[in-house]
Each structure stands twice: as structure tokens, then as C-alpha cells.
Write a protein that holds these residues in place. Structure first.
Motif, mmCIF file in Angstrom:
data_model
loop_
_atom_site.group_PDB
_atom_site.id
_atom_site.type_symbol
_atom_site.label_atom_id
_atom_site.label_comp_id
_atom_site.label_asym_id
_atom_site.label_seq_id
_atom_site.Cartn_x
_atom_site.Cartn_y
_atom_site.Cartn_z
ATOM 1 N N LYS A 6 0.825 -1.211 0.000
ATOM 2 C CA LYS A 6 0.000 0.000 0.000
ATOM 3 C C LYS A 6 0.856 1.257 0.000
ATOM 4 O O LYS A 6 0.531 2.250 -0.656
ATOM 5 C CB LYS A 6 -0.943 -0.010 1.208
ATOM 6 N N GLN A 7 1.962 1.214 0.714
ATOM 7 C CA GLN A 7 2.828 2.389 0.740
ATOM 8 C C GLN A 7 3.567 2.572 -0.589
ATOM 9 O O GLN A 7 3.767 3.699 -1.038
ATOM 10 C CB GLN A 7 3.821 2.275 1.901
ATOM 11 N N MET A 8 3.966 1.477 -1.205
ATOM 12 C CA MET A 8 4.605 1.578 -2.525
ATOM 13 C C MET A 8 3.626 2.141 -3.547
ATOM 14 O O MET A 8 3.988 2.996 -4.377
ATOM 15 C CB MET A 8 5.097 0.196 -2.972
ATOM 16 N N ASP A 9 2.387 1.688 -3.499
ATOM 17 C CA ASP A 9 1.368 2.212 -4.412
ATOM 18 C C ASP A 9 1.156 3.704 -4.193
ATOM 19 O O ASP A 9 0.965 4.464 -5.156
ATOM 20 C CB ASP A 9 0.043 1.462 -4.203
ATOM 21 N N ARG A 10 1.201 4.135 -2.933
ATOM 22 C CA ARG A 10 1.012 5.560 -2.647
ATOM 23 C C ARG A 10 2.176 6.394 -3.185
ATOM 24 O O ARG A 10 1.974 7.503 -3.704
ATOM 25 C CB ARG A 10 0.879 5.753 -1.125
ATOM 26 N N LEU A 11 3.388 5.876 -3.079
ATOM 27 C CA LEU A 11 4.550 6.591 -3.607
ATOM 28 C C LEU A 11 4.491 6.713 -5.129
ATOM 29 O O LEU A 11 4.896 7.726 -5.695
ATOM 30 C CB LEU A 11 5.844 5.886 -3.191
ATOM 31 N N LYS A 12 3.969 5.691 -5.784
ATOM 32 C CA LYS A 12 3.862 5.730 -7.241
ATOM 33 C C LYS A 12 2.901 6.828 -7.696
ATOM 34 O O LYS A 12 3.074 7.421 -8.765
ATOM 35 C CB LYS A 12 3.402 4.368 -7.769
ATOM 36 N N LYS A 13 1.876 7.098 -6.889
ATOM 37 C CA LYS A 13 0.921 8.150 -7.226
ATOM 38 C C LYS A 13 1.517 9.549 -7.002
ATOM 39 O O LYS A 13 1.021 10.530 -7.566
ATOM 40 C CB LYS A 13 -0.344 7.994 -6.381
ATOM 41 N N SER A 14 2.543 9.627 -6.157
ATOM 42 C CA SER A 14 3.188 10.917 -5.863
ATOM 43 C C SER A 14 4.696 10.757 -6.006
ATOM 44 O O SER A 14 5.432 10.702 -5.007
ATOM 45 C CB SER A 14 2.833 11.384 -4.451
ATOM 46 N N PRO A 15 5.181 10.673 -7.238
ATOM 47 C CA PRO A 15 6.615 10.427 -7.456
ATOM 48 C C PRO A 15 7.518 11.520 -6.899
ATOM 49 O O PRO A 15 8.703 11.298 -6.700
ATOM 50 C CB PRO A 15 6.725 10.334 -8.977
ATOM 51 N N GLU A 16 6.943 12.707 -6.643
ATOM 52 C CA GLU A 16 7.763 13.800 -6.112
ATOM 53 C C GLU A 16 7.979 13.665 -4.604
ATOM 54 O O GLU A 16 8.835 14.342 -4.009
ATOM 55 C CB GLU A 16 7.080 15.149 -6.387
ATOM 56 N N ALA A 17 7.203 12.775 -3.955
ATOM 57 C CA ALA A 17 7.290 12.619 -2.500
ATOM 58 C C ALA A 17 8.561 11.881 -2.108
ATOM 59 O O ALA A 17 9.011 10.965 -2.795
ATOM 60 C CB ALA A 17 6.065 11.879 -1.976
ATOM 61 N N GLY A 18 9.115 12.276 -0.976
ATOM 62 C CA GLY A 18 10.321 11.626 -0.497
ATOM 63 C C GLY A 18 10.050 10.534 0.508
ATOM 64 O O GLY A 18 10.881 9.661 0.727
ATOM 65 N N LEU A 19 8.871 10.577 1.137
ATOM 66 C CA LEU A 19 8.582 9.631 2.214
ATOM 67 C C LEU A 19 7.082 9.405 2.299
ATOM 68 O O LEU A 19 6.294 10.321 2.087
ATOM 69 C CB LEU A 19 9.120 10.187 3.540
ATOM 70 N N VAL A 20 6.700 8.170 2.603
ATOM 71 C CA VAL A 20 5.306 7.842 2.869
ATOM 72 C C VAL A 20 5.241 7.164 4.234
ATOM 73 O O VAL A 20 6.105 6.368 4.587
ATOM 74 C CB VAL A 20 4.711 6.935 1.779
#
Length: 238
Positions: A6-20
Motif C-alpha cells: 500500500k505504501q509503494m502504491d502511494r509513492l507511485k501516485k506521488s513520485p515527487e514525494a520523499g517519504l510515505v
């Protein structure tokens, strides 16, 4: 079990994010609570993350997932800090990258009596270094510095320190700080003492109140309000 996915999927939606991160369920031996609170809106947890971090750390270490290259770029964990290594690390992350959350409980954090969080001496060592290191990050808060006031208030309540020992603790911290930060620490310590005194006076008045009458009013459906969402409020609600 599905935390990482779930966290990897969230990072893919926000590639500019550094941390989830996510919500963690904590059991402290008496109560179960969530960090950050479930009641906080998702947008508040993300868009105002940096603002909240100036008041407290809402990102638990077990919940963090970030890109490997960002981890090395930000600078790993600071081993000179005997406490607040996670808080220090997250502050460095948010100053370079945005932060996102999976707004679900995806981790559990058990309570350990001998954990770092319960060792007061480590806190005394870490706080001056932490404040000095992140002076610029908290600069806009130095007039009030809600973080420090809340910390000192919790110490007075939970550790049950006498005012004399508390002042010795503050003096020991100030000896390790530059004058401007020492003044802020002293000011926040004074406000924490005022809060503790006021709470004691309030508690004495509440003891005199007929609690059974209050509960009867609740059962009859009369309206009432509880200010705050601390342990007392949660126990009343339960």
C-alpha cells in the motif's frame, strides 16, 4: 501484511514525494491509541506535515518508507542523539521533500518498559543537541515554541517531578545551549509549570463535583462537551 504494498502504491501516485508513512497502533500497557490520531483529516496530515512537526512528531519510525537514495542523501540517522533520532531524521526529510500518507492503521507498536522513550537521562542528553541542530527549522516558533511547552508539561505530569527537580533539569539543559535558546527553554518551562498548577486547581474543583449527577444527565440525553482528546476525555467517552 499489506503495509509495504500500500505504501509503494502511494509513492507511485506521488513520485515527487520523499517519504510515505501510515498510522500506527500503540499499546502502552494501559490504553490503545493511534499515532497520528485517526481524527486528523488526511489533507491535514499531508499538507500541514511540516507545520505539525514544529509542534510534535506525528511520524512513527515503524511507519516510514522512503526511497533508498533519498535516505542516503538526507543523511541517515544521527547516532550522536541518544533519543529523537527518528524526529531528527523526519525533519531533515521534510525540508527537502514532500511527505504523503496511507491513511490506514498498517503497523502496531508494542510498549516496552525499558524502551528508549522511557529513559529520562537520554532525553536530557538529546534535547540540547536536537534544539541546537534544528534551531532554524523551529525559528518561526521561538516566540512560543509549543513543542517545548508540551514536552515539559508531559514531564511534569507523567514523571511526577517535584518543581525543584524540574528546575534542576531545565538548568542542566540551559547550560548546554546558547543564550537565545536557553531563554526560550526557560520561558516554555515557566508556561508548563503554570499549566500544571492550573490543572491541579481544576482537578481539585472537579473532585468536588457530583460525578454521578453528571453521568445521569448523560444517560438522559442531555448535551455535554469534553474539551480536548486526551486520556481523560477518551476514558469518559468509553
Amino acid at each position: 501484511p499489506d503495509k509495504l504494498q500500500k505504501q509503494m502504491d502511494r509513492l507511485k501516485k506521488s513520485p515527487e514525494a520523499g517519504l510515505v508513512y501510515c498510522i500506527v497502533e500503540v499499546e502502552d500497557g494501559r490504553d490503545t491509541y493511534w499515532h497520528p490520531e485517526l481524527e486528523l483529516e488526511l489533507c491535514y496530515k499531508e499538507e500541514k506535515c511540516k507545520e505539525i512537526l514544529r509542534k510534535r512528531n506525528l511520524i512513527g519510525t515503524p511507519t516510514i518508507l522512503l526511497r533508498r537514495d533519498y535516505f542516503f542523501e538526507v543523511g541517515r540517522f544521527d547516532e550522536d542523539l541518544l533519543r529523537w533520532q527518528d524526529y531528527d531524521f523526519v525533519i531533515r526529510v521534510v525540508q527537502k521533500y514532500s511527505v504523503v500518507i496511507v491513511n490506514e492503521i498498517l503497523a502496531k507498536d508494542p510498549f516496552f518498559e525499558n524502551g528508549i522513550s522511557n529513559k529520562f537521562s537520554l532525553f536530557t542528553q538529546a534535547l540540547p543537541k536536537f534544539l541546537t541542530k534544528h534551531k532554524d527549522f523551529f525559528d518561526s516558533e521561538t516566540d512560543h515554541f509549543e513543542l517545548l511547552e508540551n514536552i515539559f508539561f508531559r514531564i511534569l505530569r507523567q514523571d511526577k517531578l517535584s518543581y525543584e527537580n524540574f528546575l534542576k533539569f531545565i538548568y542542566g539543559i540551559n547550560q548546554q545551549l546558547e543564550q537565545d535558546l536557553a531563554d526560550v527553554v526557560s520561558d516554555c518551562a515557566g508556561r508548563a509549570i503554570q499549566r500544571k498548577t492550573a490543572l491541579g486547581e481544576l482537578g481539585n474543583r472537579l473532585t468536588e463535583y457530583n460525578f454521578r449527577c453528571f453521568m445521569q444527565e448523560v444517560k438522559e440525553g442531555k448535551h455535554f462537551a469534553i474539551y480536548g482528546t486526551g486520556n481523560y476525555a477518551m476514558r469518559l467517552l468509553k
